[in-house]
Design a protein around this motif. Structure first.
Motif, PDB file in Angstrom:
ATOM      1  N   LYS A  90       1.216  -1.616   0.041  1.00  0.00           N
ATOM      2  CA  LYS A  90      -0.240   0.025   0.369  1.00  0.00           C
ATOM      3  C   LYS A  90       1.273   1.224   0.187  1.00  0.00           C
ATOM      4  CE  LYS A  90      -3.911   2.197   2.215  1.00  0.00           C
ATOM      5  NZ  LYS A  90      -3.577   2.826   3.417  1.00  0.00           N
ATOM      6  N   SER A  94      -2.206   5.715  -1.874  1.00  0.00           N
ATOM      7  CA  SER A  94      -3.666   4.638  -1.841  1.00  0.00           C
ATOM      8  C   SER A  94      -4.447   4.870  -0.472  1.00  0.00           C
ATOM      9  CB  SER A  94      -3.234   3.916  -2.057  1.00  0.00           C
ATOM     10  OG  SER A  94      -4.107   2.784  -2.129  1.00  0.00           O
ATOM     11  N   ARG A  96      -6.677   1.828  -0.278  1.00  0.00           N
ATOM     12  CA  ARG A  96      -7.367   0.460  -0.339  1.00  0.00           C
ATOM     13  C   ARG A  96      -6.132  -0.461   0.095  1.00  0.00           C
ATOM     14  NH1 ARG A  96      -9.296   0.686  -6.887  1.00  0.00           N
ATOM     15  NH2 ARG A  96     -10.520   1.577  -6.764  1.00  0.00           N
ATOM     16  N   LEU A 166     -18.051  -3.628   0.131  1.00  0.00           N
ATOM     17  CA  LEU A 166     -16.648  -2.633   0.380  1.00  0.00           C
ATOM     18  C   LEU A 166     -16.493  -1.031   0.955  1.00  0.00           C
ATOM     19  CD1 LEU A 166     -14.509  -3.467  -2.978  1.00  0.00           C
ATOM     20  CD2 LEU A 166     -14.135  -4.372  -0.519  1.00  0.00           C
ATOM     21  N   GLU A 169     -13.700   3.414   1.728  1.00  0.00           N
ATOM     22  CA  GLU A 169     -12.062   4.249   0.910  1.00  0.00           C
ATOM     23  C   GLU A 169     -11.587   2.880   0.138  1.00  0.00           C
ATOM     24  OE1 GLU A 169     -10.846   3.192   5.890  1.00  0.00           O
ATOM     25  OE2 GLU A 169     -10.482   5.007   4.531  1.00  0.00           O
ATOM     26  N   ARG A 170     -12.453   1.878   0.514  1.00  0.00           N
ATOM     27  CA  ARG A 170     -11.415   0.507  -0.327  1.00  0.00           C
ATOM     28  C   ARG A 170     -12.617   0.476  -1.436  1.00  0.00           C
ATOM     29  NH1 ARG A 170     -11.610  -4.692   1.587  1.00  0.00           N
ATOM     30  NH2 ARG A 170      -9.969  -4.712   0.505  1.00  0.00           N
ATOM     31  N   ASN A 264      -6.561  -1.172   8.410  1.00  0.00           N
ATOM     32  CA  ASN A 264      -6.327  -0.411   6.731  1.00  0.00           C
ATOM     33  C   ASN A 264      -6.235   1.054   7.194  1.00  0.00           C
ATOM     34  OD1 ASN A 264      -5.951   0.975   4.634  1.00  0.00           O
ATOM     35  ND2 ASN A 264      -7.797   0.825   3.500  1.00  0.00           N
TER      36      ASN A 264
END
Ligand code: SIN
Length: 285
Positions: A90, A94, A96, A166, A169-170, A264
């Motif tokens: 990551k 990003s 995700r 999801l 943010e993903r 995450n």
């Protein structure tokens, strides 16, 4: 002789053990190999600290446990010269990450991996921990009545289910979703819901929120209430362990008996892990 006596320390009641007194850069003596394999079967996930491994040594260690398989997770790159090592990466820009939901790797394949050996190469200053949940503990804690029902069921797992629900943010765009759904439409498999682990012989709960779509022979709507119950039950905190990484840490999980979840929570920082998947052999019935 190196690596003959190892020290196994459980880190929680349900899952996880740290293994000390072993340098994985060195060849593994047969007894140490057997102790490590038994610890993996018993604890579901094992951890090593401060390992200074080249990609070749990472591969050699993983190959002691079975045939290594190519990891086709679409976003993974590979370190130069090592196609069998996947980069779980990551970047700071990003939002995700890979694996940011409870799952068993590739449960949509007819033979899901035995497990994976994940090595931390670069880490954020904080965040990026990985959670593990024991599917031995989840199964054991069910009532006898529900166990009996589950013992007779099979479930359908599909890769495309991963794009449903999801977090924002993903989330992926509608276009990407349509393309991926088309590309992976055939990546489905049916597995027993409560199989026996092929090595330990213990029963495990083998459904997961990322890939399990429905019970075989049931509609999605009919399956949802019981699946939702099982997903909530299996993620109960007392069945889980949260692993905090340091550079050179390794987590080796048994993909048949634990779920994992990559947090995450480190936007703006880089995290780079090297992952090697080991081929599975299926479940004992
Ligand atoms: C994964 O294999 O799901 C990723 C785990 C992690 O990055 O901690």
């Amino acid at each position: 002789m190196k690596n003959t006596t190892i020290d196994i320390r459980p880190v929680s009641m349900s899952t996880g053990a740290e293994i000390h007194g072993v340098d994985l850069a060195e060849p593994l003596h047969d007894r140490a190999y057997r102790d490590i394999r038994n610890a993996l079967n018993e604890h579901g996930v094992i951890f090593f600290r401060d390992q200074k491994l080249t990609p070749a040594q990472h591969l050699a260690f993983s190959e002691r446990f079975g045939e290594v398989e190519f990891d086709d997770t679409s976003t993974l790159g590979n370190p130069d010269g090592y196609p069998m090592i996947g980069e779980v990466r990551k970047e700071p820009e990003s939002t995700r990450n890979i694996g940011g939901n409870w799952h068993s790797d590739h449960s949509f394949d007819p033979l899901p991996p035995l497990g994976a050996v994940l090595l931390a190469r670069e880490l954020p200053e904080y965040g990026g921990d990985t959670l593990f949940a024991s599917m031995y503990a989840a199964y054991d804690a069910l009532s006898d009545g529900l166990k009996k029902t589950l013992d007779s069921l099979r479930a359908v797992h599909a890769k495309t289910r991963a794009y449903v629900g999801l977090t924002p943010e993903r989330a992926i765009s509608a276009g990407e979703k349509a393309q991926l759904s088309q590309d992976f439409a055939t990546r489905e498999a049916v597995h027993p819901v409560a199989p026996r682990h092929p090595e330990s012989g213990r029963k495990v709960l083998f459904v997961n929120p990322t890939y399990t779509v429905r019970f075989d022979g049931w509609t999605e709507k009919e399956s949802a209430p019981l699946l939702d119950y099982l997903f909530r039950h299996a993620a109960r905190p007392e069945f889980t362990y949260r692993f905090q990484w340091r550079e050179g840490s390794i987590a080796f999980w048994d993909n048949r008996s634990v779920w994992h979840y990559a947090l995450n929570d480190y936007h703006g920082s880089r995290r780079l892990m090297h992952r090697i998947c080991i081929k599975g052999t299926g479940f004992a019935q």
